[in-house]
Design a protein around this motif. Sequence first.
Motif, PDB file in Angstrom:
ATOM      1  N   PHE A   5      24.420  31.807  62.238  1.00 60.26           N
ATOM      2  CA  PHE A   5      23.397  30.781  62.464  1.00 60.26           C
ATOM      3  C   PHE A   5      23.057  30.085  61.156  1.00 60.26           C
ATOM      4  N   SER A   6      23.006  30.853  60.073  1.00 64.27           N
ATOM      5  CA  SER A   6      22.707  30.277  58.768  1.00 64.27           C
ATOM      6  C   SER A   6      23.798  29.303  58.338  1.00 64.27           C
ATOM      7  N   LEU A   7      25.060  29.671  58.581  1.00 66.36           N
ATOM      8  CA  LEU A   7      26.171  28.787  58.245  1.00 66.36           C
ATOM      9  C   LEU A   7      26.123  27.506  59.079  1.00 66.36           C
ATOM     10  N   TRP A   8      25.806  27.664  60.370  1.00 75.10           N
ATOM     11  CA  TRP A   8      25.719  26.501  61.258  1.00 75.10           C
ATOM     12  C   TRP A   8      24.601  25.554  60.798  1.00 75.10           C
ATOM     13  N   LYS A   9      23.456  26.145  60.426  1.00 75.67           N
ATOM     14  CA  LYS A   9      22.332  25.332  59.981  1.00 75.67           C
ATOM     15  C   LYS A   9      22.644  24.658  58.652  1.00 75.67           C
ATOM     16  N   GLY A  10      23.345  25.366  57.776  1.00 71.47           N
ATOM     17  CA  GLY A  10      23.669  24.815  56.472  1.00 71.47           C
ATOM     18  C   GLY A  10      24.692  23.694  56.523  1.00 71.47           C
ATOM     19  N   ALA A  11      25.430  23.637  57.626  1.00 72.65           N
ATOM     20  CA  ALA A  11      26.472  22.611  57.752  1.00 72.65           C
ATOM     21  C   ALA A  11      25.994  21.391  58.529  1.00 72.65           C
ATOM     22  N   LYS A  12      24.688  21.230  58.638  1.00 76.30           N
ATOM     23  CA  LYS A  12      24.126  20.132  59.428  1.00 76.30           C
ATOM     24  C   LYS A  12      24.593  18.768  58.914  1.00 76.30           C
ATOM     25  N   GLU A  13      24.580  18.589  57.608  1.00 81.34           N
ATOM     26  CA  GLU A  13      24.976  17.296  57.043  1.00 81.34           C
ATOM     27  C   GLU A  13      26.453  17.016  57.296  1.00 81.34           C
TER      28      GLU A  13
END
Length: 217
Positions: A5-13
């Motif tokens: 989830f952290s990786l998914w959130k961090g890849a928002k841009e």
Amino acid sequence: LEKEFSLWKGAKEQRSIGYGAGASFGLEASAFSVLVLFAGLLGEAMLAVYGILFQFIALFFMGALGVAVATQIRVGNAWGRDDHHGMKYAGWTGLALSLVFTGSAAVLLLSVPESMLRIFTIDPKIINAALPALFWVALSLVFDGGQVVVNHACRGRGDVWVPTICHFGSYWLLMLPASAYFTFKMEYGVSGIFMGVVVSAIFSVAVLSLRFARLSR
């Protein structure tokens, strides 16, 4: 699960840029598919002519696309270090390199047109029908290659949806109506299809260049 989830959130841009780029590609590909239908309405021979001529655009466009991707990376790197001069230098250098490459390809096409066409066919009827349209194909190469570079330069600066909206306007609101007008109303045949491509590419490269100039201030 928390790490994912952290990786998914961090890849928002990155996802946002990908959504915009994917939408642009879909708009472009679908619009050019409609041009195939226009060529088909002109008859089997003209469809063959269009298919051959479009191969030249597709072939040399790949070179411009390679320059565009490199330009996007260089602009993105400069933006990341807050280097406005570097952004300008990378963007306009990429556009210049693209114009040199596609301009050279255009000169080659117009210098030995029959030899270039014979790569794909030896049918004299098809070759004679394709020759008048080569000038417009050459112009398409130059301006379409330029617009893809400036498009990627804007995306390297983090501009996601303005280039996509520009693609919608240039391909669907300008290219298709212009191509239909020149092809069927003015009766220019296959040449008319590529006239519409030229009009839309000039519009796109002009608008996106202004956009990039503003973003890189």
